[in-house]
Write an enzyme that holds these catalytic residues in place. Structure first.
Site, PDB file in Angstrom:
ATOM      1  N   HIS A  63       0.829  -1.199   0.000  1.00  0.00           N
ATOM      2  CA  HIS A  63       0.000   0.000   0.000  1.00  0.00           C
ATOM      3  C   HIS A  63       0.869   1.257   0.000  1.00  0.00           C
ATOM      4  CE1 HIS A  63      -2.720  -2.643   2.751  1.00  0.00           C
ATOM      5  NE2 HIS A  63      -2.892  -2.964   1.490  1.00  0.00           N
ATOM      6  N   TYR A 130       4.466   3.349  12.442  1.00  0.00           N
ATOM      7  CA  TYR A 130       4.519   4.241  11.297  1.00  0.00           C
ATOM      8  C   TYR A 130       4.481   5.681  11.807  1.00  0.00           C
ATOM      9  CZ  TYR A 130       2.268   0.165   8.982  1.00  0.00           C
ATOM     10  OH  TYR A 130       1.927  -1.074   8.530  1.00  0.00           O
TER      11      TYR A 130
END
Length: 179
Positions: A63, A130
């Site tokens: 992604h 992240y």
């Protein structure tokens, strides 16, 4: 905190190493220091942090989106992480590189926009973080490439990954995926 920045075969993608202090109590170390990263040419302003928890054989991704830079690392366990050039206008479109990120090697990846990110959980449990330069972009504004798309030809360490419905349903690039 010390930071070692290594270039990769992918333009703008960096493989980073942070250090840790270790003694009989365990380890202590930094995850991010804006001034240190900026001194090394990594000057994105991060606005959000996300975390994923995965079990062995989970494969997340491939992604990405058009605007988010990511700084990722594995805080617990070990992952086989793949970054791929997903920009159809790039001369390196489809090129990828794999990295091992773990709680033992203290490696991080700096991933610019238009690169797809994926990981395969190699240990019983994984905690993956992240740092994002934009608030989480909704799935409909992201691109998703299938983990086994021949366009990329990624060599994964497992043959039967556990996938999300989104990742299972992703079309092959030749079947109409336009990035």
């Amino acid at each position: 905190m010390n930071l070692i920045v290594n270039d990769t075969t992918l333009k703008g993608v960096k493989y980073l190493t942070t250090d840790r202090f270790e003694d009989l109590r365990g380890e202590y170390g930094g995850v991010y220091d804006e001034q240190l990263y900026a001194a090394n040419g990594l000057t994105v302003k991060f606005v959000a942090d996300q975390v994923s928890f995965s079990y062995r054989n989970v494969l997340r991704g491939l992604h990405g989106d058009t605007k988010t830079t990511k700084l990722v690392q594995c805080l617990h366990g070990t992952v086989y992480s793949v970054v791929a050039d997903c920009n159809p206008e790039s001369p390196d479109f489809g090129k990828w590189q794999a990295f091992i990120l773990s709680d033992k090697n203290h490696k991080q990846l700096w991933v610019p926009p238009m690169y797809g990110l994926s990981y395969f959980a190699q240990t019983e449990t994984v905690v993956f973080t992240y740092k994002l330069s934009h608030s989480l972009v909704p799935p409909e504004e992201q691109f998703t490439y299938r983990w086994d798309d021949p366009l990329f030809g990624i060599h994964w360490p497992g043959e039967t990954p556990i996938l999300s419905l989104r990742d299972k349903a992703a079309p092959l690039y030749q079947q109409g995926m336009k990035g």
